[in-house]
Design a protein around this motif. Structure first.
Motif, PDB file in Angstrom:
ATOM      1  N   SER A 180      -1.607   7.175   0.492  1.00  0.00           N
ATOM      2  CA  SER A 180      -1.267   5.940   1.200  1.00  0.00           C
ATOM      3  C   SER A 180       0.142   5.968   1.774  1.00  0.00           C
ATOM      4  O   SER A 180       0.756   4.925   1.967  1.00  0.00           O
ATOM      5  CB  SER A 180      -1.409   4.743   0.258  1.00  0.00           C
ATOM      6  OG  SER A 180      -2.734   4.599  -0.176  1.00  0.00           O
ATOM      7  N   VAL A 181       0.678   7.153   2.051  1.00  0.00           N
ATOM      8  CA  VAL A 181       2.003   7.256   2.662  1.00  0.00           C
ATOM      9  C   VAL A 181       1.869   7.768   4.092  1.00  0.00           C
ATOM     10  O   VAL A 181       0.861   8.400   4.437  1.00  0.00           O
ATOM     11  CB  VAL A 181       2.933   8.177   1.840  1.00  0.00           C
ATOM     12  CG1 VAL A 181       3.217   7.579   0.477  1.00  0.00           C
ATOM     13  CG2 VAL A 181       2.348   9.575   1.702  1.00  0.00           C
TER      14      VAL A 181
ATOM     15  N   ARG B 273       9.229   3.492  -0.446  1.00  0.00           N
ATOM     16  CA  ARG B 273       8.853   3.183  -1.829  1.00  0.00           C
ATOM     17  C   ARG B 273       9.824   2.246  -2.541  1.00  0.00           C
ATOM     18  O   ARG B 273       9.578   1.838  -3.664  1.00  0.00           O
ATOM     19  CB  ARG B 273       8.728   4.484  -2.626  1.00  0.00           C
ATOM     20  CG  ARG B 273       7.614   5.391  -2.113  1.00  0.00           C
ATOM     21  CD  ARG B 273       7.461   6.598  -3.020  1.00  0.00           C
ATOM     22  NE  ARG B 273       6.462   7.512  -2.489  1.00  0.00           N
ATOM     23  CZ  ARG B 273       6.703   8.778  -2.167  1.00  0.00           C
ATOM     24  NH1 ARG B 273       7.918   9.279  -2.314  1.00  0.00           N
ATOM     25  NH2 ARG B 273       5.745   9.550  -1.688  1.00  0.00           N
ATOM     26  N   LYS B 274      10.948   1.905  -1.906  1.00  0.00           N
ATOM     27  CA  LYS B 274      11.916   1.023  -2.555  1.00  0.00           C
ATOM     28  C   LYS B 274      11.293  -0.351  -2.808  1.00  0.00           C
ATOM     29  O   LYS B 274      10.554  -0.860  -1.971  1.00  0.00           O
ATOM     30  CB  LYS B 274      13.154   0.868  -1.672  1.00  0.00           C
ATOM     31  CG  LYS B 274      14.105   2.055  -1.736  1.00  0.00           C
ATOM     32  CD  LYS B 274      15.336   1.810  -0.878  1.00  0.00           C
ATOM     33  CE  LYS B 274      16.287   3.009  -0.926  1.00  0.00           C
ATOM     34  NZ  LYS B 274      17.463   2.796  -0.043  1.00  0.00           N
TER      35      LYS B 274
ATOM     36  N   VAL C 157       0.835  -1.199   0.000  1.00  0.00           N
ATOM     37  CA  VAL C 157       0.000   0.000   0.000  1.00  0.00           C
ATOM     38  C   VAL C 157       0.868   1.247   0.000  1.00  0.00           C
ATOM     39  O   VAL C 157       0.630   2.205  -0.737  1.00  0.00           O
ATOM     40  CB  VAL C 157      -0.941   0.008   1.222  1.00  0.00           C
ATOM     41  CG1 VAL C 157      -1.688   1.333   1.304  1.00  0.00           C
ATOM     42  CG2 VAL C 157      -1.936  -1.139   1.127  1.00  0.00           C
ATOM     43  N   ALA C 158       1.894   1.264   0.834  1.00  0.00           N
ATOM     44  CA  ALA C 158       2.731   2.457   0.990  1.00  0.00           C
ATOM     45  C   ALA C 158       3.513   2.787  -0.272  1.00  0.00           C
ATOM     46  O   ALA C 158       3.882   3.938  -0.484  1.00  0.00           O
ATOM     47  CB  ALA C 158       3.688   2.266   2.159  1.00  0.00           C
ATOM     48  N   LYS C 159       3.769   1.785  -1.132  1.00  0.00           N
ATOM     49  CA  LYS C 159       4.530   2.045  -2.350  1.00  0.00           C
ATOM     50  C   LYS C 159       3.666   2.652  -3.450  1.00  0.00           C
ATOM     51  O   LYS C 159       4.154   3.045  -4.495  1.00  0.00           O
ATOM     52  CB  LYS C 159       5.171   0.750  -2.846  1.00  0.00           C
ATOM     53  CG  LYS C 159       6.330   0.288  -1.982  1.00  0.00           C
ATOM     54  CD  LYS C 159       7.022  -0.905  -2.602  1.00  0.00           C
ATOM     55  CE  LYS C 159       8.253  -1.313  -1.800  1.00  0.00           C
ATOM     56  NZ  LYS C 159       7.954  -2.113  -0.644  1.00  0.00           N
ATOM     57  N   THR C 160       2.358   2.747  -3.221  1.00  0.00           N
ATOM     58  CA  THR C 160       1.443   3.332  -4.204  1.00  0.00           C
ATOM     59  C   THR C 160       1.332   4.817  -3.966  1.00  0.00           C
ATOM     60  O   THR C 160       0.597   5.271  -3.114  1.00  0.00           O
ATOM     61  CB  THR C 160       0.041   2.696  -4.098  1.00  0.00           C
ATOM     62  OG1 THR C 160       0.173   1.285  -4.185  1.00  0.00           O
ATOM     63  CG2 THR C 160      -0.858   3.184  -5.215  1.00  0.00           C
TER      64      THR C 160
ATOM     65  N   ILE D 293      12.912   9.241   4.357  1.00  0.00           N
ATOM     66  CA  ILE D 293      11.942   8.324   4.963  1.00  0.00           C
ATOM     67  C   ILE D 293      10.988   7.804   3.901  1.00  0.00           C
ATOM     68  O   ILE D 293      10.720   6.604   3.805  1.00  0.00           O
ATOM     69  CB  ILE D 293      11.167   9.045   6.089  1.00  0.00           C
ATOM     70  CG1 ILE D 293      12.099   9.408   7.245  1.00  0.00           C
ATOM     71  CG2 ILE D 293      10.010   8.158   6.583  1.00  0.00           C
ATOM     72  CD1 ILE D 293      11.449  10.260   8.312  1.00  0.00           C
ATOM     73  N   LEU D 294      10.459   8.716   3.084  1.00  0.00           N
ATOM     74  CA  LEU D 294       9.487   8.321   2.062  1.00  0.00           C
ATOM     75  C   LEU D 294      10.120   7.490   0.962  1.00  0.00           C
ATOM     76  O   LEU D 294       9.522   6.543   0.449  1.00  0.00           O
ATOM     77  CB  LEU D 294       8.800   9.566   1.483  1.00  0.00           C
ATOM     78  CG  LEU D 294       7.972  10.380   2.477  1.00  0.00           C
ATOM     79  CD1 LEU D 294       7.469  11.660   1.839  1.00  0.00           C
ATOM     80  CD2 LEU D 294       6.804   9.561   3.001  1.00  0.00           C
TER      81      LEU D 294
END
Length: 309
Positions: A242-243, A307-308, A56-59, A302-303
């Motif tokens: 979603s971050v 996303r990696k 979710v966080a990578k979107t 951090i962000l």
């Protein structure tokens, strides 16, 4: 013949309640207008498989809770979409616009249902599908085991009475559904800042539509300034909905717009915070200013780590 405005929304009880919340005062302001509702299913409504928090966080950009509604708006199937503003990406689809945000804004805070944060036992299982909430929970209680959940509000709330020790939800949804008696703790938004736009409605229209002209001038400029500052901060950080970015804008007794924000790593070990104040006439400037402060403290790193692949 009276004007007809076709309103699209998701199928949940909460989404329908939000349409009613928006329509009730509007129908009095525009007595000659007839409003028709249409339900639009989103991917997040149909997909019952819960993604991992990392997925979710990578979107960054797009939303499982707005894409189909925006498509219906652009193609002319409906004239207006009533969103939960926190679900709407900061880059609005070409050919559409957000009206001035309606007021009053519902409660911006997050809540715990099932137990208070202090009363949760060591290693307690807490449910949430939001990376921001995961990160902020672990920053306060690194011992917790966070369990990804999704679904409508009643379904998630039921998990706190079953397999989980507690769940984190938005106070706004519980208030709109009359479920606040289920809350065990309201979380301080200065410590646990909400998603940008949380508690507010986003009213999206086609820019060239009769509905856009008809509804121009509706909304609450003060509420609008608050959410514009929050969304400007999120956009400056190049973050999607979603971050793990929290932001809370409010107009205080000094008449100024105040903005508090935080960016937190998914494991809760790193957090940067920022605050600022400015004129309600230029909320985007305030949002950008606080975002620059967060970036100077390392928010981009951090962000990027989240996303990696």
């Amino acid at each position: 013949m009276s004007d007809v405005v076709r309103i699209g929304s998701r199928a949940s009880k909460l989404a329908k309640t939000q349409v009613t919340e928006w329509l009730t005062p509007l129908a009095q302001q525009l007595p000659g207008v007839r409003f028709k509702r249409e339900i639009i299913l989103e991917g997040g409504d149909q997909d019952r498989v819960t993604p991992t928090l990392a997925e979710v966080a990578k979107t960054a950009g797009g939303s499982a809770f707005s894409t189909n509604q925006e498509a219906a708006l652009v193609t002319g199937r409906v004239d207006v979409i009533v969103h939960s503003l926190k679900d709407l990406p900061t880059t609005v689809t070409e050919g559409t616009a957000l009206l001035t945000t309606p007021g009053p804004r519902e409660d911006v805070r997050d809540v715990l249902c099932g137990a208070t944060l202090d009363d949760l036992p060591q290693g307690a299982r807490v449910g949430t599908g939001a990376p921001r909430r995961v990160a902020q929970l672990l920053a306060l209680r690194p011992d917790l085991r966070v369990v990804p959940i999704r679904g409508n509000v009643p379904g998630r709330l039921a998990r706190a009475k079953g397999s989980l020790d507690a769940v984190v939800l938005a106070a706004a949804g519980l208030r709109r559904l009359g479920l606040m008696p289920e809350v065990h703790e309201v979380l301080d938004p200065l410590v646990f800042p909400p998603s940008p736009g949380q508690g507010a409605l986003g009213i999206q229209v086609r820019t060239d539509s009769p509905a856009a002209r008809l509804l121009k001038g509706t909304g609450d400029p003060q509420v609008d300034a608050c959410v514009r500052a929050e969304r400007a901060l999120l956009a400056e950080l190049h973050g999607g909905c979603s971050v793990p970015v929290g932001a809370w804008g409010r107009v205080e007794s000094d008449g100024l717009l105040h903005l508090s924000a935080a960016v937190t790593s998914l494991d809760g070990t790193t957090q940067v915070t920022g605050v600022g104040c400015g004129s309600v006439e230029d909320p985007e400037k305030l949002g950008a200013c606080v975002a620059e402060d967060l970036l100077a403290q390392g928010a981009a790193g951090i962000l990027a780590a989240i996303r990696k692949p």
